[in-house]
Design a protein around this motif. Structure first.
Motif, mmCIF file in Angstrom:
data_model
loop_
_atom_site.group_PDB
_atom_site.id
_atom_site.type_symbol
_atom_site.label_atom_id
_atom_site.label_comp_id
_atom_site.label_asym_id
_atom_site.label_seq_id
_atom_site.Cartn_x
_atom_site.Cartn_y
_atom_site.Cartn_z
ATOM 1 N N ASP A 640 -6.811 -24.178 44.017
ATOM 2 C CA ASP A 640 -6.196 -23.597 42.833
ATOM 3 C C ASP A 640 -5.186 -22.533 43.269
ATOM 4 O O ASP A 640 -5.565 -21.440 43.680
ATOM 5 C CB ASP A 640 -7.298 -22.968 41.970
ATOM 6 N N PRO A 641 -3.885 -22.841 43.200
ATOM 7 C CA PRO A 641 -2.886 -21.897 43.726
ATOM 8 C C PRO A 641 -2.881 -20.551 43.005
ATOM 9 O O PRO A 641 -2.332 -19.591 43.531
ATOM 10 C CB PRO A 641 -1.558 -22.637 43.515
ATOM 11 N N ARG A 642 -3.515 -20.466 41.834
ATOM 12 C CA ARG A 642 -3.564 -19.176 41.163
ATOM 13 C C ARG A 642 -4.272 -18.134 42.019
ATOM 14 O O ARG A 642 -4.012 -16.952 41.918
ATOM 15 C CB ARG A 642 -4.307 -19.307 39.827
ATOM 16 N N SER A 658 -1.911 -15.308 38.064
ATOM 17 C CA SER A 658 -1.127 -15.958 37.015
ATOM 18 C C SER A 658 -2.075 -16.651 36.040
ATOM 19 O O SER A 658 -3.180 -17.053 36.396
ATOM 20 C CB SER A 658 -0.211 -17.007 37.617
ATOM 21 N N THR A 660 -1.476 -19.523 34.460
ATOM 22 C CA THR A 660 -1.485 -20.971 34.635
ATOM 23 C C THR A 660 -1.132 -21.346 36.062
ATOM 24 O O THR A 660 -0.523 -20.566 36.793
ATOM 25 C CB THR A 660 -0.441 -21.629 33.708
ATOM 26 N N THR A 661 -1.522 -22.544 36.426
ATOM 27 C CA THR A 661 -1.228 -23.025 37.765
ATOM 28 C C THR A 661 0.279 -23.143 37.975
ATOM 29 O O THR A 661 0.795 -22.825 39.039
ATOM 30 C CB THR A 661 -1.869 -24.406 37.961
ATOM 31 N N GLN A 662 0.986 -23.576 36.927
ATOM 32 C CA GLN A 662 2.439 -23.749 37.040
ATOM 33 C C GLN A 662 3.109 -22.424 37.375
ATOM 34 O O GLN A 662 3.965 -22.344 38.254
ATOM 35 C CB GLN A 662 3.050 -24.280 35.734
ATOM 36 N N ALA A 664 1.805 -19.913 38.811
ATOM 37 C CA ALA A 664 1.478 -19.510 40.178
ATOM 38 C C ALA A 664 2.335 -20.258 41.183
ATOM 39 O O ALA A 664 2.791 -19.700 42.174
ATOM 40 C CB ALA A 664 0.002 -19.775 40.455
ATOM 41 N N MET A 665 2.581 -21.564 40.900
ATOM 42 C CA MET A 665 3.398 -22.373 41.791
ATOM 43 C C MET A 665 4.820 -21.848 41.821
ATOM 44 O O MET A 665 5.470 -21.807 42.857
ATOM 45 C CB MET A 665 3.414 -23.836 41.318
#
Lengths: 670, 152
Positions: A640-642, A658, A660-662, A664-665
């Motif tokens: 999970d990149p968050r 963040s 959302t994951t988006q 964070a990406m």
């Protein structure tokens, strides 16, 4: 508190050194820029200056147009003096030292010399200032003032009136910070004493802070009373795990045992305050109910077992249950433990029934405003739950916003709240009317709806907590308000209240596709569709139908810090380390990831949650186990990149993840 | 026998025997050798040996459990745990008394800083120097062992 008058700077000469400081900054603060110090008692950087103790006397002069300096005839109090152009300050002159000595001698006239038995002795500003600036002997030979010694102001705070130097910090705290106005001064002159009105109990939810800000030992903690002296203690920076706010605290311990909690500065979270729940709610560390060894049920009795025996029993129980296993957890578990708990059920055992939520209707929380961000809002709607009770630190920010920044606060709750005192509108609703009122607000027809709309029209926020889901129709009401917030451009915050509930949610400790939620799992136990149940530091006997579910579960594992009602039903009991007894990261209600390091050793054989799960997973599915929490955090960040900030060294104040994951990406920090 | 041998060898031996025989004939009190443990040498006034927790004449303990001795101790061998006096169970004057008071005499270096730090003169180092024992545990002196008995 610095008086802010725009960004203009003025030039001030302090002890012959000329520096630029913001205009209107108090002289006590200005001298800190040079690394100097003016001794203070009554002045506190987060409260308005009053100039009561006279400890901060300095010599002041002004530069004249002809270049000469004209000194003021008398010393001035540095804590009430704003910096202005051409000011000359002397903090180290002979007369200043004489003044300080005089002030201290007067303060000590009535101060008893019981430092050896005083809980403040060793970390006392009066002791320190006397040592640094005061007279070495006392000339006072008359009888000192005699007053009650240990008067309990509340169950937490003891008042020793003899020691009070009448600085007014405690009185100002209840007026300016916590806002209950519970303390005041009675009488005048030497007999002036702080007390509650009509000598009632000091019932503030933030009463513990006055113990810390008291510059003498007048206000002491009833819990810490005579437990240790400051030089006996070791301290470790920690995060409070009493609620979801994640206050930064100092965890003081002695000889491997917890002693007390003090506030630690984190400007983004608690500034320096703590709530009573956090400050006095950590005594379970020393509880006699602590589990120390794994227990395995043999017939009617628990037998002490080794970890290997306990694991063997668990593996047998889980394997015979096949996929009909479920896990329920509390929220006082670090991210690492929750992640492996989730992995054990979802990946290793192939079950989707995992949950951490215990509210009557279940939902996910949504948080858009960080705690510090509340200060900048123009209008805030408090809906359904009492912030002082559920989110104490959010409450302090809200109060600061309302009293200092003029934020308009609308309170719509079933119960009387502390926030009513500064709210522009405080509306009481029935326990069962939450949904009805939310609908009313959304429809925008009623009087209340217009007031709410007015409050949220520009840069507004809605503050509520997951406790609202316990009220009938609460979940639906929150959904309506979320839509409303989205429509009028306000931020919506349904803060979770469990210590690491936000972490559990981000890590997905939630039922998967077709999995059962908390209530489904408990029903499943009764009906027999769930054969094995794992309780991770939670006690379902406190909720409806919990007893029955635990009784009917074929195989029950209870893993916890202390013994609870649920322990009695278990087949295997596993002792777990408490939060400060292990390394781990915690996510607070604003998604701030904070790292906590081990302060003391866990009692007996208890192990951290992550190690227990790592070892169980190893026995079910041979693979390389995790050896330390950092490895797990890396695995979490990979999944999970968050959670990426957690994989590297976290800053001291933590990092807000963040939403959302988006995001964070994309590298968006918010 | 040359003169050198007489001067360097025989004369000192004779002189030495002379001292011995003189001492032998002396009164018992004046002899340099003390017949320990039957006899004891008188100790210097400031000799610091085993700690004692003293009492007031009233029988109340002087120790108030303030931990200043533990703070001053360079060997960190003192452990104090305090508790609160009540009127029904009064150990010391004032609010506080030592519920536990332990000194690890194996660690103690008998520097006397504890005595100096004590605000009530409770802990004093007296002249009991015979502290040998068989087990390590026996060197952990508890409050009961350190506390002076109530004087009649």
């Amino acid at each position: 508190m610095a008086v802010d008058e725009g960004h203009r700077t003025v030039s001030v000469t302090i002890n012959g050194i000329e520096i630029e400081v913001p205009q209107g900054e108090l002289i006590v603060e200005s001298v800190k820029r040079l690394g100097l110090e003016i001794p203070v008692f009554c002045y506190h950087p987060r409260m308005k200056p009053v100039g009561m103790c006279r400890m901060c006397l300095v010599e002041i002069g002004f530069k004249q147009p002809d270049g000469s300096v004209r000194m003021m005839p008398k010393p001035q109090a540095g804590c009430t003096l704003p910096a202005s152009e051409g000011m000359v300050v002397l903090t180290d002159s002979e007369s200043v030292h004489r003044d300080r000595k005089g002030v201290l001698e007067f303060l000590l006239v009535n101060h008893p010399l019981d430092c050896p038995v005083c809980d403040r002795g060793g970390e006392c500003p009066l002791q320190n200032n006397t040592l640094a600036y005061g007279p070495s002997t006392s000339r006072f030979i008359d009888l000192k003032r005699h007053l009650p010694k240990a008067y309990p102001l509340s169950q937490y705070v003891m008042l020793d009136l003899e020691r009070c130097i009448q600085c007014g910090r405690c009185v100002r705290f209840t007026e300016e910070i916590s806002g209950e106005h519970e303390l005041a001064f009675r009488f005048r002159g030497a007999s002036m004493q702080p007390s509650t009105f009509q000598l009632l109990d000091f019932e503030s939810k933030f009463s513990g802070n006055v113990i810390e800000i008291c510059p003498v030992g007048a206000l002491t903690s009833a819990q810490y009373r005579f437990r240790a002296r400051p030089w006996d203690l070791q301290t470790t920076p920690a995060v409070c795990t009493a609620c979801s706010n994640g206050c930064n605290v100092w965890f003081d311990h002695r000889a491997g045992r917890f002693v007390r909690i003090n506030g630690r500065i984190n400007e983004g979270v608690n500034e320096e305050w703590t709530c009573d729940k956090g400050k006095f709610g950590h005594d379970y560390y020393n509880s006699t109910d602590r589990l120390r060894t794994p227990l395995v049920r043999k017939g009617d009795q628990f037998v002490e077992a080794t970890w290997a025996e306990a694991y063997e029993e668990i593996v047998k129980g889980l394997e015979s249950a096949g996929k009909d296993v479920a896990g329920l957890c509390g929220t006082r578990i670090a991210n690492e433990g929750l992640f492996l708990f989730n992995r054990l059920f979802k990946q290793v055992l192939g079950s989707r029934s995992v949950d951490h939520r215990w509210t009557r209707t279940l939902g996910t929380s949504r948080v858009q405003t960080p705690i510090a961000g509340i200060e900048g809002k123009k209008g805030v709607l408090v809906f359904g739950s009492n912030p002082a009770e559920d989110l104490p630190i959010v409450f302090l920010r809200l109060r600061k916003a309302a009293t200092r920044n003029g934020t308009q606060v609308t309170v719509v709750t079933p119960d009387v709240t502390e926030a009513d005192a500064f709210a522009t509108v405080a509306s009481r609703i029935g326990q069962g009317d939450v949904l009805k009122v939310a609908q009313e607000i959304v429809d925008g027809q009623s009087e209340l709806a217009r007031k709410v709309a007015d409050c949220l029209k520009e840069d507004g926020a809605i503050v509520t907590s997951d406790r609202v889901r316990n009220l009938p129709g609460g979940g639906e009401a929150l959904r309506l308000l979320e839509d409303l917030a989205a429509r009028c451009g306000a931020e919506f915050n349904c803060y979770p209240t469990g210590p690491n509930a936000m972490g559990a949610e981000l890590l997905g400790v939630l039922p998967g596709d077709g999995g059962l939620d908390t209530w489904g799992i408990l029903q499943g136990c009764c009906s027999g569709t769930i054969k094995a149940l794992w309780l991770l530091d939670c006690d379902p006997t406190t909720v409806e139908g919990g007893d029955q579910a635990l009784e009917s579960a074929e195989f029950l594992v209870y893993q916890g810090v202390t013994r609870s009602e649920a322990t009695a039903f278990a087949n295997v009991v596993l002792p777990m380390a408490a939060p400060a007894e292990q390394d781990g990261t915690w996510t607070n209600c604003e998604r701030r990831l904070q790292r906590m390091t081990q302060a003391i050793a866990a009692p007996g054989d208890s192990k951290p949650a992550w190690r227990i799960f790592s070892e169980v997973i190893l026995r079910l599915q041979p693979s390389t186990p995790f050896f330390n929490p950092r490895e797990i955090m890396k695995a979490i960040a990979d999944a999970d990149p968050r959670f990426l900030p957690g994989a590297s060294d976290l800053p001291e104040e933590g990092a807000i993840l963040s939403a959302t994951t988006q995001a964070a990406m994309a590298g968006d920090g918010a | 026998m040359s003169f050198e041998v007489f001067r360097d060898v025989a004369k000192p031996i004779i002189a030495g025997f002379g001292i011995t025989s003189r001492r032998l004939l002396q009164q018992k009190e004046k002899r340099a050798t003390i017949q320990y443990p039957e006899d004891r040498r008188e100790q210097f006034t400031r000799t610091r040996w085993r700690h004692v927790l003293t009492r007031y004449d009233s029988g109340l303990e002087r120790c108030i459990g303030c931990s200043l001795c533990a703070g001053a101790c360079p060997a960190r061998c003192i452990y104090v745990e305090a508790a609160e006096n009540s009127d029904s169970d009064r150990r010391s004057p004032g609010e506080r008394y030592a519920a536990r008071y332990e000194i690890n005499l194996l660690r103690c270096i008998f520097c006397g800083y504890c005595q100096e730090a004590c605000p009530t003169g409770a802990i004093v180092l007296r002249k009991d120097f015979e502290l040998a024992n068989y087990d390590r545990e026996d060197f952990l002196y508890t409050k009961e062992m350190l506390l002076e008995p109530i004087r009649e």
